[in-house]
Every structure is written in C-alpha cells, then in structure tokens.
Design a protein around this motif. Structure first.
Motif, PDB file in Angstrom:
ATOM      1  N   UNK A  54      -2.885   1.223  12.794  1.00  0.00           N
ATOM      2  CA  UNK A  54      -2.722   0.319  11.654  1.00  0.00           C
ATOM      3  C   UNK A  54      -3.327   0.910  10.391  1.00  0.00           C
ATOM      4  N   UNK A  55      -4.555   1.425  10.511  1.00  0.00           N
ATOM      5  CA  UNK A  55      -5.234   2.006   9.353  1.00  0.00           C
ATOM      6  C   UNK A  55      -4.488   3.233   8.832  1.00  0.00           C
ATOM      7  N   UNK A  56      -3.836   3.966   9.736  1.00  0.00           N
ATOM      8  CA  UNK A  56      -3.108   5.170   9.325  1.00  0.00           C
ATOM      9  C   UNK A  56      -1.957   4.854   8.378  1.00  0.00           C
ATOM     10  N   UNK A  57      -1.308   3.704   8.563  1.00  0.00           N
ATOM     11  CA  UNK A  57      -0.081   3.411   7.816  1.00  0.00           C
ATOM     12  C   UNK A  57      -0.209   2.260   6.832  1.00  0.00           C
ATOM     13  N   UNK A  58      -1.311   1.517   6.852  1.00  0.00           N
ATOM     14  CA  UNK A  58      -1.420   0.337   5.996  1.00  0.00           C
ATOM     15  C   UNK A  58      -1.402   0.698   4.510  1.00  0.00           C
ATOM     16  N   UNK A  59      -1.961   1.856   4.164  1.00  0.00           N
ATOM     17  CA  UNK A  59      -1.976   2.238   2.751  1.00  0.00           C
ATOM     18  C   UNK A  59      -0.570   2.527   2.245  1.00  0.00           C
ATOM     19  N   UNK A  60       0.278   3.081   3.115  1.00  0.00           N
ATOM     20  CA  UNK A  60       1.657   3.347   2.711  1.00  0.00           C
ATOM     21  C   UNK A  60       2.394   2.053   2.384  1.00  0.00           C
ATOM     22  N   UNK A  61       2.065   0.977   3.119  1.00  0.00           N
ATOM     23  CA  UNK A  61       2.709  -0.320   2.897  1.00  0.00           C
ATOM     24  C   UNK A  61       2.357  -0.870   1.524  1.00  0.00           C
ATOM     25  N   UNK A  62       1.091  -0.660   1.097  1.00  0.00           N
ATOM     26  CA  UNK A  62       0.615  -1.291  -0.138  1.00  0.00           C
ATOM     27  C   UNK A  62       0.558  -0.346  -1.340  1.00  0.00           C
ATOM     28  N   UNK A  63       0.926   0.911  -1.163  1.00  0.00           N
ATOM     29  CA  UNK A  63       0.867   1.864  -2.277  1.00  0.00           C
ATOM     30  C   UNK A  63       1.603   1.384  -3.537  1.00  0.00           C
ATOM     31  N   UNK A  64       2.825   0.836  -3.423  1.00  0.00           N
ATOM     32  CA  UNK A  64       3.556   0.451  -4.634  1.00  0.00           C
ATOM     33  C   UNK A  64       2.846  -0.591  -5.499  1.00  0.00           C
ATOM     34  N   UNK A  65       1.949  -1.396  -4.900  1.00  0.00           N
ATOM     35  CA  UNK A  65       1.230  -2.400  -5.692  1.00  0.00           C
ATOM     36  C   UNK A  65      -0.216  -1.986  -5.952  1.00  0.00           C
ATOM     37  N   UNK A  66      -0.811  -1.200  -5.050  1.00  0.00           N
ATOM     38  CA  UNK A  66      -2.212  -0.819  -5.208  1.00  0.00           C
ATOM     39  C   UNK A  66      -2.411   0.213  -6.311  1.00  0.00           C
ATOM     40  N   UNK A  78       1.072  -7.055   8.465  1.00  0.00           N
ATOM     41  CA  UNK A  78       0.018  -7.368   7.504  1.00  0.00           C
ATOM     42  C   UNK A  78       0.579  -7.576   6.102  1.00  0.00           C
ATOM     43  N   UNK A  79       1.647  -6.848   5.800  1.00  0.00           N
ATOM     44  CA  UNK A  79       2.274  -6.990   4.481  1.00  0.00           C
ATOM     45  C   UNK A  79       2.817  -8.396   4.276  1.00  0.00           C
ATOM     46  N   UNK A  80       3.210  -9.043   5.363  1.00  0.00           N
ATOM     47  CA  UNK A  80       3.707 -10.418   5.291  1.00  0.00           C
ATOM     48  C   UNK A  80       2.545 -11.403   5.210  1.00  0.00           C
ATOM     49  N   UNK A  81       1.490 -11.148   5.981  1.00  0.00           N
ATOM     50  CA  UNK A  81       0.364 -12.070   6.038  1.00  0.00           C
ATOM     51  C   UNK A  81      -0.513 -12.016   4.790  1.00  0.00           C
ATOM     52  N   UNK A  82      -0.629 -10.817   4.199  1.00  0.00           N
ATOM     53  CA  UNK A  82      -1.540 -10.641   3.064  1.00  0.00           C
ATOM     54  C   UNK A  82      -0.790 -10.080   1.856  1.00  0.00           C
ATOM     55  N   UNK A  83      -0.273 -10.943   0.995  1.00  0.00           N
ATOM     56  CA  UNK A  83       0.441 -10.463  -0.193  1.00  0.00           C
ATOM     57  C   UNK A  83      -0.469  -9.742  -1.187  1.00  0.00           C
ATOM     58  N   UNK A  84      -1.761 -10.096  -1.216  1.00  0.00           N
ATOM     59  CA  UNK A  84      -2.731  -9.401  -2.062  1.00  0.00           C
ATOM     60  C   UNK A  84      -3.287  -8.216  -1.276  1.00  0.00           C
ATOM     61  N   UNK A  85      -3.067  -7.014  -1.765  1.00  0.00           N
ATOM     62  CA  UNK A  85      -3.307  -5.827  -0.965  1.00  0.00           C
ATOM     63  C   UNK A  85      -4.763  -5.662  -0.535  1.00  0.00           C
ATOM     64  N   UNK A  86      -5.717  -6.047  -1.376  1.00  0.00           N
ATOM     65  CA  UNK A  86      -7.124  -5.873  -1.013  1.00  0.00           C
ATOM     66  C   UNK A  86      -7.502  -6.718   0.200  1.00  0.00           C
ATOM     67  N   UNK A  87      -6.892  -7.875   0.342  1.00  0.00           N
ATOM     68  CA  UNK A  87      -7.206  -8.753   1.465  1.00  0.00           C
ATOM     69  C   UNK A  87      -6.915  -8.084   2.807  1.00  0.00           C
ATOM     70  N   UNK A  88      -5.863  -7.281   2.848  1.00  0.00           N
ATOM     71  CA  UNK A  88      -5.463  -6.653   4.114  1.00  0.00           C
ATOM     72  C   UNK A  88      -6.532  -5.701   4.640  1.00  0.00           C
TER      73      UNK A  88
END
Length: 408
Positions: A31-43, A167-177
């Motif tokens: 999860x940690x390996x790929x979570x940043x890729x999910x949120x990169x466009x907003x982070x 996680x992208x569905x559960x946490x729309x605010x990227x920092x929360x994830x």
C-alpha cells in the motif's frame, strides 16, 4: 557452518501470530509503495503552492517515484546485512517502524523536497520488510508447509497495492490517507515485544562465536550468489518490462478513437489477480516437485505465454484477457517460488545479506532495461514485438535455474 538442516519446532500459535504480523507488514508495504502515485496529481500542486505546468508536475512526480525505488533497493541491501548482525526480529521491528513513521510524517510535510526524503525512508523500510520477513518466516516455519506460507506471504504485497486504490475513495483529502502509517508503527511494537527470535539465527550466532563468519563472495557462496542474482534479476526485467508497457500495447491494438480505459483497466486487474493466485499455488507446486523444477517449469510457461500473447494478437479481442491471466499466473508462481528458493541457497549466518543482494541488485538493471522499450518499439516495429523480446529473459532464467543448486 550450516551443513546440517535444522528443522524448526512444530508450528504453534506463536508462529501463526508471527506470520500474521509479517503478512500485515508485507501488505501495508504494498500500500505504501503505491499510495503516493494515487495522490500525486493533487499533492504536488498543493506542495508547489503555485500554478505548475504539466511538464513540471511530471518532472517532480518522476523524482518522487524514483527516489522510492532507490530507497527500496538501498533498504533491501542494507537491512540484509543488519539482519544477519542483530537478528531477524529486531531488524523486522526497525524496518516496519521506519516505513510506518516515514509514511506518518507525510501528513505534516510542507514541501516536495522533504516529501522526497520521507519517500526514500519509506522505500528503505519497505525493501527491508520484504526481505527480512521472508527470511524470518523461512527460518521459523516447519519444512512441510514452509513453501506454502511463503507463497501466501508473497501475495500480500499485490493485495496491498489493490488496497491503495480503495484509500483514494475513502480519503479524498490526500494527507488523511497517510495516517495509515500508524498501523505499521503499531505492528512494529507488537513484533518487538511478542515475536520470538529465529532459533536458527540464534544457533548460527552461537556456533560462529569463535570463528570468522562466512563471506557472501567466498568460493562456497559465490556460485549461489551469482545464480540467485541472475535468476531473480532476469525474471524481474521480464516482469517489469512487460507489466509496465502491457496497457500501452493493449491500447495500440484498439481502433483509432477508442479511449481503451475499460480494456486497459481490466487487463491490469487480471495481472494482479493472476499474480495472487500464482503466488498461492507456488507453495503446493514446490512441495510436489521441489523449488528448482517448479522454477524451470514456470519459466517455460512464461516464455510460451508471452509468445501466445504477443505473436497471435494483431487486433484487440477478449481472448487477450484469458492469455493475460495465463501469463500473470506464471508470473505469480515465479515470485512465490523465488521467495522460498533464494534464501535456501545460503547458510543462515549470511542468509539475509545474500538474499538482499540477490533480490535487489537486479532492480538497478531492471530500471535501466525498461527504459529501452521505446527504442525497441522503433527497432522491431511495434509494442508487441518489443515486449516479446523481454520474454528472452525467461530463457536466461531457465538456463540459470538448470545449472543452479537444488535446495529440495
């Protein structure tokens, strides 16, 4: 010396608890390996604090993705050495806590340069977890079911990758994830206080108190080190070269104007599902045929499946879904089998160090090889032919496995 096979005691509740904690740590590593890729466009736009071009966003995103892989490689090599020095349990505590705390710190990050530091540390922790947990379970588990549990452990990582999408569905605010870092941090404490140390490692340390510990590059271990690195590195190049560009190949088979989102997405889902099933199946195959025969059969299967997929399909059809699943099944078997095979090549005193070398030295070559896909497309006249060339790596892996040590 590790000349006599020492069987661990019969599996009990503590062993199952150890396996559960290792599996959770392994899963959240995915999860940690790929979570940043999910949120990169907003982070990234938020951290830049101003409007940035698409090229700038892509550039910084590439830096952040690359630094994680470099951390992964560094952690896999460094913590293998540490694991042989201070023990499996303490090292597993260290690496799990490292990627947990580094992930948690991203909640409070203020700029992208510090984010890169945290992602590097996260990568080091994840690389350490994948190595040390594999070695630890291989040493505490009884032989008759060892390959099966290692295969199940290996599929935890892709399960974690699937979870990152949720996680992208559960946490729309990227920092929360990134509060999920609390979970591996807590797991690290449970490992420290409740898990037993590997009795094989303890016995190895006691036996080697008055003699110089073995060296991974000495005459006894060098052949296994070279064959292990060659097998794992060749498979890794083939796997990443094909998986990374398979969606692009699928898109190239569609008619002009089709967005291909459904076709690409379903193909990637099948890659993940087939890999999970293959990882689970690997242990049963090893118990029946042994690690070496299982690996050689798997590499033949990968080569045939690549030929079937990339030679027979000039236009997109649903048969591609079945052939993709067929290929990913063999990929999954190879990853589960290698998790069992590589550590068994080496004596306990240097097992983590040598396994870390085999598992991670190939990543440097993999990252380079995948970049050449674009050149191969021009040279061979299409993505299918370019990706087919990567199947040659499975022939190399087959030859290396044929001449390698039989650990059964």
């Amino acid at each position: 010396m590790d000349t006599i096979a020492i069987s661990p005691p019969k599996v009990n509740t503590r062993h199952w608890f150890a396996f559960a904690l290792c599996m959770i740590s392994y899963l959240f590593g995915g999860t940690v390996s790929t979570i940043m890729s999910v949120y990169l466009p907003v982070a990234i736009p938020e951290l830049l604090k101003d409007h940035a071009s698409e090229a700038r966003l892509g550039e910084i995103g590439a830096y952040i993705s690359a630094i994680f892989i470099y951390g992964w490689m560094s952690g896999g090599l460094l913590f293998g050495i540490i694991g042989d020095k201070i023990g499996r349990k303490r090292t597993l505590t260290l690496v799990t806590g490292l990627y947990g705390i580094a992930t948690l710190l991203i909640v409070f990050v203020k700029d992208w340069q510090i984010l890169m530091l945290y992602r590097f540390l996260s990568g080091m922790g994840v690389g350490g977890v994948l190595l040390v947990s594999t070695v630890y379970i291989s040493e505490i588990w009884e032989e008759k079911s060892r390959a099966i549990v290692l295969g199940v452990l290996a599929v935890s990582f892709p399960l974690g990758i699937v979870a990152s999408g949720g996680l992208n569905v559960l946490f729309p605010v990227w920092r929360q994830a990134f509060w999920l870092g609390l979970i591996p941090t807590g797991i690290a404490l449970l490992i420290l206080f409740f898990l037993p140390e590997s009795t094989k490692w303890l016995q190895s340390k006691n036996e080697n108190t008055d003699e110089k510990p073995p060296f991974i590059f000495d005459a006894r271990n060098l052949p296994n080190l070279l064959s292990g690195s060659l097998i794992f590195g060749a498979v890794l190049i083939g796997l990443w070269g094909i998986f990374s560009w398979l969606p692009t190949w699928v898109q190239s088979l569609l008619e002009a104007g089709q967005d291909g989102r459904k076709e690409r997405g379903f193909t990637m889902m099948l890659l993940g599902i087939g890999g999970i099933l293959g990882g689970i199946l690997s242990g049963f195959l090893i118990n029946k045929w042994g690690s070496r025969k299982t690996l050689m059969g798997t590499f033949i299967g990968c080569f045939i499946a690549c030929g079937l997929l990339f030679i027979t399909n000039q236009h997109f059809s649903k048969i591609i879904y079945f052939e993709t699943a067929f290929l990913s099944l063999f990929f999954g078997i190879s990853q589960g089998s290698l998790s069992s095979y590589i550590p068994a090549l080496f004596p306990i005193a240097i097992r983590a160090t040598a396994s870390g070398f085999c598992f991670n030295v190939g990543r440097f070559f993999t990252a380079t090889a995948v970049f050449f896909v674009g050149t191969l497309v021009s040279f061979f006249g299409g993505f299918g032919n370019a990706l087919l060339t990567f199947s040659i790596t499975f022939v190399i892996a087959f030859i290396a496995a044929y001449f390698s040590k039989n650990t059964k």
